[in-house]
Design a protein around this motif. Structure first.
Motif, PDB file in Angstrom:
ATOM      1  N   HIS A  83       0.831  -1.200   0.000  1.00 62.97           N
ATOM      2  CA  HIS A  83       0.000   0.000   0.000  1.00 62.97           C
ATOM      3  C   HIS A  83       0.872   1.260   0.000  1.00 62.97           C
ATOM      4  CE1 HIS A  83      -2.571   3.116   1.991  1.00 62.97           C
ATOM      5  NE2 HIS A  83      -3.417   2.690   1.073  1.00 62.97           N
ATOM      6  N   ALA A  84       1.940   1.241   0.791  1.00 62.71           N
ATOM      7  CA  ALA A  84       2.846   2.392   0.820  1.00 62.71           C
ATOM      8  C   ALA A  84       3.513   2.579  -0.539  1.00 62.71           C
ATOM      9  CB  ALA A  84       3.893   2.205   1.913  1.00 62.71           C
ATOM     10  N   LEU A  85       3.873   1.482  -1.185  1.00 58.74           N
ATOM     11  CA  LEU A  85       4.450   1.574  -2.530  1.00 58.74           C
ATOM     12  C   LEU A  85       3.442   2.178  -3.493  1.00 58.74           C
ATOM     13  CD1 LEU A  85       6.650   0.923  -4.633  1.00 58.74           C
ATOM     14  CD2 LEU A  85       5.606  -1.347  -4.863  1.00 58.74           C
ATOM     15  N   ALA A  86       2.200   1.698  -3.452  1.00 58.43           N
ATOM     16  CA  ALA A  86       1.170   2.216  -4.344  1.00 58.43           C
ATOM     17  C   ALA A  86       0.965   3.713  -4.136  1.00 58.43           C
ATOM     18  CB  ALA A  86      -0.145   1.461  -4.124  1.00 58.43           C
ATOM     19  N   ARG A  87       0.855   4.124  -2.887  1.00 55.73           N
ATOM     20  CA  ARG A  87       0.655   5.541  -2.603  1.00 55.73           C
ATOM     21  C   ARG A  87       1.846   6.376  -3.081  1.00 55.73           C
ATOM     22  NH1 ARG A  87      -3.407   7.940   0.249  1.00 55.73           N
ATOM     23  NH2 ARG A  87      -5.302   6.696   0.004  1.00 55.73           N
ATOM     24  N   SER A  88       3.054   5.837  -2.931  1.00 59.28           N
ATOM     25  CA  SER A  88       4.241   6.572  -3.385  1.00 59.28           C
ATOM     26  C   SER A  88       4.247   6.753  -4.894  1.00 59.28           C
ATOM     27  CB  SER A  88       5.519   5.852  -2.939  1.00 59.28           C
ATOM     28  OG  SER A  88       5.789   4.718  -3.748  1.00 59.28           O
ATOM     29  N   LEU A  89       3.524   5.888  -5.601  1.00 63.33           N
ATOM     30  CA  LEU A  89       3.431   5.977  -7.062  1.00 63.33           C
ATOM     31  C   LEU A  89       2.196   6.738  -7.502  1.00 63.33           C
ATOM     32  CD1 LEU A  89       4.499   2.308  -7.922  1.00 63.33           C
ATOM     33  CD2 LEU A  89       5.889   4.387  -8.096  1.00 63.33           C
ATOM     34  N   GLY A  90       1.484   7.324  -6.547  1.00 60.76           N
ATOM     35  CA  GLY A  90       0.298   8.093  -6.873  1.00 60.76           C
ATOM     36  C   GLY A  90      -0.933   7.254  -7.142  1.00 60.76           C
ATOM     37  N   ILE A  91      -0.924   6.012  -6.694  1.00 60.22           N
ATOM     38  CA  ILE A  91      -2.042   5.098  -6.917  1.00 60.22           C
ATOM     39  C   ILE A  91      -2.974   5.146  -5.708  1.00 60.22           C
ATOM     40  CG2 ILE A  91      -2.698   2.673  -7.168  1.00 60.22           C
ATOM     41  CD1 ILE A  91       0.014   2.287  -8.615  1.00 60.22           C
ATOM     42  N   SER A  92      -4.211   5.553  -5.926  1.00 55.59           N
ATOM     43  CA  SER A  92      -5.185   5.636  -4.835  1.00 55.59           C
ATOM     44  C   SER A  92      -6.228   4.522  -4.909  1.00 55.59           C
ATOM     45  CB  SER A  92      -5.890   6.997  -4.856  1.00 55.59           C
ATOM     46  OG  SER A  92      -6.542   7.212  -6.092  1.00 55.59           O
ATOM     47  N   HIS A  93      -6.341   3.866  -6.076  1.00 55.14           N
ATOM     48  CA  HIS A  93      -7.239   2.728  -6.254  1.00 55.14           C
ATOM     49  C   HIS A  93      -6.513   1.674  -7.066  1.00 55.14           C
ATOM     50  CE1 HIS A  93     -11.191   4.197  -4.791  1.00 55.14           C
ATOM     51  NE2 HIS A  93     -10.648   5.383  -5.034  1.00 55.14           N
ATOM     52  N   ALA A  94      -6.767   0.407  -6.754  1.00 48.99           N
ATOM     53  CA  ALA A  94      -6.100  -0.656  -7.501  1.00 48.99           C
ATOM     54  C   ALA A  94      -6.920  -1.937  -7.456  1.00 48.99           C
ATOM     55  CB  ALA A  94      -4.707  -0.914  -6.934  1.00 48.99           C
ATOM     56  N   GLN A  95      -6.723  -2.762  -8.481  1.00 47.47           N
ATOM     57  CA  GLN A  95      -7.114  -4.159  -8.423  1.00 47.47           C
ATOM     58  C   GLN A  95      -5.887  -4.937  -7.960  1.00 47.47           C
ATOM     59  OE1 GLN A  95      -9.991  -5.427 -11.692  1.00 47.47           O
ATOM     60  NE2 GLN A  95      -8.814  -3.848 -12.770  1.00 47.47           N
ATOM     61  N   VAL A  96      -6.097  -5.932  -7.109  1.00 40.36           N
ATOM     62  CA  VAL A  96      -4.973  -6.634  -6.494  1.00 40.36           C
ATOM     63  C   VAL A  96      -5.102  -8.132  -6.771  1.00 40.36           C
ATOM     64  CG1 VAL A  96      -3.679  -7.019  -4.370  1.00 40.36           C
ATOM     65  CG2 VAL A  96      -4.926  -4.880  -4.686  1.00 40.36           C
ATOM     66  N   VAL A  97      -4.016  -8.719  -7.245  1.00 43.13           N
ATOM     67  CA  VAL A  97      -3.963 -10.132  -7.607  1.00 43.13           C
ATOM     68  C   VAL A  97      -2.862 -10.797  -6.813  1.00 43.13           C
ATOM     69  CG1 VAL A  97      -3.641 -11.777  -9.510  1.00 43.13           C
ATOM     70  CG2 VAL A  97      -4.675  -9.530  -9.959  1.00 43.13           C
ATOM     71  N   GLY A  98      -3.130 -11.968  -6.223  1.00 44.53           N
ATOM     72  CA  GLY A  98      -2.092 -12.665  -5.476  1.00 44.53           C
ATOM     73  C   GLY A  98      -2.136 -14.165  -5.670  1.00 44.53           C
ATOM     74  N   HIS A  99      -0.969 -14.775  -5.745  1.00 40.31           N
ATOM     75  CA  HIS A  99      -0.836 -16.226  -5.807  1.00 40.31           C
ATOM     76  C   HIS A  99      -0.063 -16.710  -4.585  1.00 40.31           C
ATOM     77  CE1 HIS A  99       1.454 -19.953  -7.077  1.00 40.31           C
ATOM     78  NE2 HIS A  99       0.204 -20.313  -7.294  1.00 40.31           N
ATOM     79  N   ASP A 100      -0.535 -17.802  -3.948  1.00 38.50           N
ATOM     80  CA  ASP A 100       0.199 -18.415  -2.843  1.00 38.50           C
ATOM     81  C   ASP A 100       0.347 -17.388  -1.707  1.00 38.50           C
ATOM     82  OD1 ASP A 100       1.974 -20.952  -2.171  1.00 38.50           O
ATOM     83  OD2 ASP A 100       3.278 -19.232  -1.779  1.00 38.50           O
ATOM     84  N   ILE A 101       1.544 -17.160  -1.194  1.00 41.85           N
ATOM     85  CA  ILE A 101       1.735 -16.155  -0.145  1.00 41.85           C
ATOM     86  C   ILE A 101       1.183 -14.809  -0.604  1.00 41.85           C
ATOM     87  CG2 ILE A 101       3.457 -14.828   1.150  1.00 41.85           C
ATOM     88  CD1 ILE A 101       3.126 -17.643   2.213  1.00 41.85           C
ATOM     89  N   GLY A 102       1.315 -14.528  -1.884  1.00 36.63           N
ATOM     90  CA  GLY A 102       0.816 -13.274  -2.430  1.00 36.63           C
ATOM     91  C   GLY A 102      -0.678 -13.100  -2.274  1.00 36.63           C
ATOM     92  N   LEU A 103      -1.440 -14.216  -2.296  1.00 41.33           N
ATOM     93  CA  LEU A 103      -2.893 -14.068  -2.123  1.00 41.33           C
ATOM     94  C   LEU A 103      -3.218 -13.660  -0.687  1.00 41.33           C
ATOM     95  CD1 LEU A 103      -4.850 -16.337  -0.506  1.00 41.33           C
ATOM     96  CD2 LEU A 103      -4.081 -17.777  -2.368  1.00 41.33           C
ATOM     97  N   MET A 104      -2.403 -14.115   0.265  1.00 37.36           N
ATOM     98  CA  MET A 104      -2.607 -13.706   1.655  1.00 37.36           C
ATOM     99  C   MET A 104      -2.355 -12.208   1.809  1.00 37.36           C
ATOM    100  SD  MET A 104      -0.675 -16.909   3.494  1.00 37.36           S
ATOM    101  CE  MET A 104      -0.897 -18.577   2.840  1.00 37.36           C
ATOM    102  N   VAL A 105      -1.315 -11.725   1.125  1.00 34.68           N
ATOM    103  CA  VAL A 105      -1.018 -10.300   1.154  1.00 34.68           C
ATOM    104  C   VAL A 105      -2.120  -9.517   0.430  1.00 34.68           C
ATOM    105  CG1 VAL A 105       0.684  -8.532   0.556  1.00 34.68           C
ATOM    106  CG2 VAL A 105       1.451 -10.809   1.253  1.00 34.68           C
ATOM    107  N   ALA A 106      -2.615 -10.064  -0.681  1.00 37.39           N
ATOM    108  CA  ALA A 106      -3.693  -9.410  -1.429  1.00 37.39           C
ATOM    109  C   ALA A 106      -4.952  -9.293  -0.577  1.00 37.39           C
ATOM    110  CB  ALA A 106      -3.988 -10.184  -2.710  1.00 37.39           C
ATOM    111  N   TYR A 107      -5.286 -10.373   0.135  1.00 40.50           N
ATOM    112  CA  TYR A 107      -6.462 -10.310   1.005  1.00 40.50           C
ATOM    113  C   TYR A 107      -6.251  -9.283   2.117  1.00 40.50           C
ATOM    114  CZ  TYR A 107      -9.732 -11.265   4.713  1.00 40.50           C
ATOM    115  OH  TYR A 107     -10.679 -11.100   5.698  1.00 40.50           O
ATOM    116  N   ALA A 108      -5.070  -9.288   2.732  1.00 45.41           N
ATOM    117  CA  ALA A 108      -4.790  -8.331   3.808  1.00 45.41           C
ATOM    118  C   ALA A 108      -4.839  -6.901   3.293  1.00 45.41           C
ATOM    119  CB  ALA A 108      -3.431  -8.631   4.436  1.00 45.41           C
ATOM    120  N   TYR A 109      -4.429  -6.690   2.058  1.00 38.32           N
ATOM    121  CA  TYR A 109      -4.500  -5.364   1.439  1.00 38.32           C
ATOM    122  C   TYR A 109      -5.958  -4.941   1.304  1.00 38.32           C
ATOM    123  CZ  TYR A 109      -3.339  -1.675  -1.995  1.00 38.32           C
ATOM    124  OH  TYR A 109      -3.176  -0.470  -2.664  1.00 38.32           O
TER     125      TYR A 109
END
Length: 314
Positions: A104-130
């Motif tokens: 989220h901090a990376l996204a905000r630093s890039l000027g991203i205020s809305h996003a679609q989030v995709v995660g596989h494996d550990i990444g899906l856990m991070v996507a859900y937490a996001y």
């Protein structure tokens, strides 16, 4: 929190292993420091943002076949998670809520205020937490073959039949895998696939082994699993508020089956589940002709078109 620092690196298309499809997409490779950790990420395209989050035994490199297709209409961000690839490998911060805060901090630093989030494996856990922590900033979510700790009957998920590696961390395991990283990872790439001969390619196996063999790489990877008990507590609390944005769940017929779809329905109200027939855990590599069109359609907000080999479970 440190201020974001961005530095362009070599183009991601020059990475060894998998080549980038040549459809005119330019993929840039960058570093940014957020939350006190360096995150390496690829970026391509313009338009509404899509964030792609890899899983264990892989890095952002896994998304190279997909990025140019999405970059036609979107800004695509594919980071190496904290602890993986060319990102920093700090001692702490591997709870999935914390890792989602990194993204989220990376996204905000890039000027991203809305996003679609995709995660596989550990990444899906991070996507859900996001999505669970920033629901008003998350437009759509894709979860790909693993599980959500702390949700439903999670201790009986297929991946936990191979329980030993979730407790494989500390001084002795690190000594055992030192110089034998490829042997360790081949276990996942072979045994979690429907067919070990149609799993992760040899070139990609070499690429990922080199990535995780960097100083601190194996220790950081073990921390993903060590954090599961805390993740379970966090997700149990987060799941009390159901997500309302559209969610797509993709799961391998020869891997998680319907388990993740069932979990997703406990945490979200708009779930489309698709079982990828004949595939094991490594969906993008084992079944690209099924998985990539589903991802492109969903993320472009088109009705899902199912081929003969994929089954819907809505």
């Amino acid at each position: 929190m440190l201020a974001p620092v961005h530095a362009a690196q070599n183009p991601a298309s020059a990475q060894a292993g998998r080549s980038t499809p040549s459809n005119g997409a330019s993929i840039g490779s960058h570093d940014s420091v957020v939350n006190g950790v360096k995150l390496h990420y690829m970026k391509a395209g313009k338009g509404p943002a899509i964030i792609l989050l890899h899983g264990y035994a892989e890095t952002s490199h896994m998304w190279l076949p997909l990025i140019p297709l999405l970059a036609k209409n979107h800004t695509v961000i594919a980071p190496d998670l904290r602890g993986a690839g060319d990102s920093g490998k700090p001692e702490t911060g591997y709870e999935k809520k914390a890792m989602a805060n990194d993204i989220h901090a990376l996204a905000r630093s890039l000027g991203i205020s809305h996003a679609q989030v995709v995660g596989h494996d550990i990444g899906l856990m991070v996507a859900y937490a996001y999505a669970a922590q920033y629901p008003t900033e998350t437009d759509r979510v894709v979860l790909m073959d693993a599980f959500l700790p702390g949700v439903g009957d999670w201790t009986h998920v297929w991946l936990l039949h191979d329980l030993w590696h979730f407790h494989f961390y500390g001084e002795t395991p690190l000594k055992l895998v030192d110089g034998r990283e490829r042997i360790y990872f081949d276990h996942f790439w072979n045994d979690f696939a429907a067919d070990r001969n149609h799993s992760i390619s040899e070139a990609d196996r070499a690429f990922y082994t080199k990535a995780y063999s960097q100083p601190g790489g194996m220790r950081a990877g073990f921390e993903y699993f060590k954090a599961f008990p805390q993740d379970a507590k966090d997700f149990e609390e987060l799941s009390k508020t159901k997500l309302t944005m559209p969610m797509l769940v993709l799961s391998g017929e020869k891997a998680g089956g319907t388990f993740l779809v069932d979990q997703a329905r406990l945490v979200a109200t708009q779930v489309s589940g698709v079982i990828i027939k004949g595939s094991g855990h490594w969906l993008l590599e084992e079944a690209p002709t099924q998985v990539i069109p589903l991802l492109v359609d969903f993320l472009n907000q088109r009705p899902l078109t199912l081929g003969d080999s994929a089954t819907a479970n809505r």
